[in-house]
Design an enzyme around this catalytic site. Structure first.
Site, PDB file in Angstrom:
ATOM      1  N   GLU A 104      51.753   2.919  27.665  1.00  0.00           N
ATOM      2  CA  GLU A 104      51.240   2.114  26.561  1.00  0.00           C
ATOM      3  C   GLU A 104      52.294   1.119  26.089  1.00  0.00           C
ATOM      4  O   GLU A 104      53.479   1.258  26.421  1.00  0.00           O
ATOM      5  CB  GLU A 104      50.858   3.054  25.398  1.00  0.00           C
ATOM      6  CG  GLU A 104      49.797   4.103  25.751  1.00  0.00           C
ATOM      7  CD  GLU A 104      48.379   3.525  25.813  1.00  0.00           C
ATOM      8  OE1 GLU A 104      48.208   2.321  26.066  1.00  0.00           O
ATOM      9  OE2 GLU A 104      47.427   4.316  25.615  1.00  0.00           O
TER      10      GLU A 104
ATOM     11  N   ASN B  11      45.184  -3.435  26.560  1.00  0.00           N
ATOM     12  CA  ASN B  11      46.434  -3.690  25.837  1.00  0.00           C
ATOM     13  C   ASN B  11      47.607  -3.907  26.789  1.00  0.00           C
ATOM     14  O   ASN B  11      48.760  -3.864  26.379  1.00  0.00           O
ATOM     15  CB  ASN B  11      46.733  -2.528  24.880  1.00  0.00           C
ATOM     16  CG  ASN B  11      46.887  -1.204  25.620  1.00  0.00           C
ATOM     17  OD1 ASN B  11      46.882  -1.159  26.851  1.00  0.00           O
ATOM     18  ND2 ASN B  11      47.024  -0.118  24.877  1.00  0.00           N
TER      19      ASN B  11
ATOM     20  N   HIS C 203      48.369  -1.916  29.332  1.00  0.00           N
ATOM     21  CA  HIS C 203      48.969  -0.709  29.914  1.00  0.00           C
ATOM     22  C   HIS C 203      48.740  -0.668  31.425  1.00  0.00           C
ATOM     23  O   HIS C 203      47.757  -1.192  31.943  1.00  0.00           O
ATOM     24  CB  HIS C 203      48.517   0.584  29.207  1.00  0.00           C
ATOM     25  CG  HIS C 203      47.121   1.024  29.449  1.00  0.00           C
ATOM     26  ND1 HIS C 203      46.337   1.591  28.456  1.00  0.00           N
ATOM     27  CD2 HIS C 203      46.339   1.026  30.556  1.00  0.00           C
ATOM     28  CE1 HIS C 203      45.164   1.907  28.963  1.00  0.00           C
ATOM     29  NE2 HIS C 203      45.136   1.575  30.233  1.00  0.00           N
TER      30      HIS C 203
ATOM     31  N   ASP D 171      48.058   9.147  37.070  1.00  0.00           N
ATOM     32  CA  ASP D 171      48.064   9.877  35.803  1.00  0.00           C
ATOM     33  C   ASP D 171      47.003  10.976  35.746  1.00  0.00           C
ATOM     34  O   ASP D 171      46.118  11.056  36.604  1.00  0.00           O
ATOM     35  CB  ASP D 171      47.875   8.915  34.614  1.00  0.00           C
ATOM     36  CG  ASP D 171      46.885   7.789  34.911  1.00  0.00           C
ATOM     37  OD1 ASP D 171      46.016   7.975  35.781  1.00  0.00           O
ATOM     38  OD2 ASP D 171      46.991   6.725  34.281  1.00  0.00           O
TER      39      ASP D 171
END
Ligand code: F6R
Length: 238
Positions: free
Chosen positions: A143, A136, A138, A67
């Site tokens: 996400e 979380n 990810h 990313d």
């Protein structure tokens, strides 16, 4: 999923780098998928050490990062381009043309995503994809709620992810709101996945990955479906 528990961060980093070095010494043109963040830094240091000791060359290695932030130039100190140069590429003999990250400043971000997918396809297959685990769940910047069928795409970063990454910036308001990330399906097409998990804060996420249901609300849960996942975790995270 093969879970390897080790004592501490250093041991996790060494084990991970041995797996990478094993691939590079066996395969003539290995393709690595790389991650940024705090977790893989130690692994990168071990890889640099192996290079400095003359144990390995990275000349035939091709890399694809997961990313990049949207809006940060390659030269920006907080871009993942800069991170990779500083943490790894500047210290080894990898050929710059063989290192790839999405361009977060591309005029047409959708086109950039399509191009990135094509580059990965042209390289054949990612042999080992290194992943960190978001609090979380990810993976990459996928996400919660991201479809498991996603390919490389532009994401809106969640407030919690921006908060978690604010430590690298001069404040939360400087953290970009968007990123380009490899999609979940793109990640899942890798031959092997190497997930690194370190520290107490990650314990709930690791537990959910190991014991929880498969759900798009927790992107990493898709790894339960991958045939070749190695998770290396230190005592704190498990
Ligand atoms: C980084 C990435 C993220 C991180 C994750 C964990 O390229 O894609 O998914 O791996 O946010 O970050 P750290 O390692 O900083 O806890």
């Amino acid at each position: 999923m093969n879970l390897i528990k080790v004592e501490n961060y250093q041991e996790m980093s060494q084990r991970a780098s041995s797996i990478i070095l094993g691939l590079i010494s066996k395969k003539s043109n290995p393709v690595l998928g790389l991650a940024t963040g705090s977790t893989p830094e130690g692994m990168y240091q071990c890889l640099i050490k192996a290079y400095e000791q003359g144990d390995i060359s990275f000349k035939n290695v091709t890399t694809f990062n997961l990313d990049e932030y949207v809006g940060l130039t390659k030269e920006d100190a907080n871009s993942y381009h800069s991170y990779m140069k500083e943490k790894l590429f500047n210290h080894i003999d990898i050929l710059p043309d063989q290192t790839h990250l999405p361009d977060g400043t591309a005029r047409d971000l959708q086109l950039e995503c399509v191009k990135y997918e094509q580059l990965i396809r042209d390289a054949g297959q990612v042999d080992i994809q290194v992943l960190g685990l978001g609090l979380n769940g990810h993976i990459g910047f996928n996400e919660p709620g991201t479809p498991f069928s996603s390919r490389t795409h532009v994401v809106e970063l969640m407030a919690s992810t921006r908060q978690a990454n604010a430590r690298f910036f001069n404040g939360l308001n400087e953290v970009p709101t968007q990123a380009i990330t490899m999609g979940i399906e793109t990640i899942m097409e890798s031959e092997r996945i190497l997930l690194l998990v370190s520290g107490e804060k990650k314990a709930p996420a690791l537990a959910r990955l190991m014991k929880g249901d498969l759900s798009e609300d927790f992107p990493a849960s898709i790894l339960q479906r991958h045939p070749n996942v190695v998770i290396i975790t230190d005592q704190h995270a498990c």
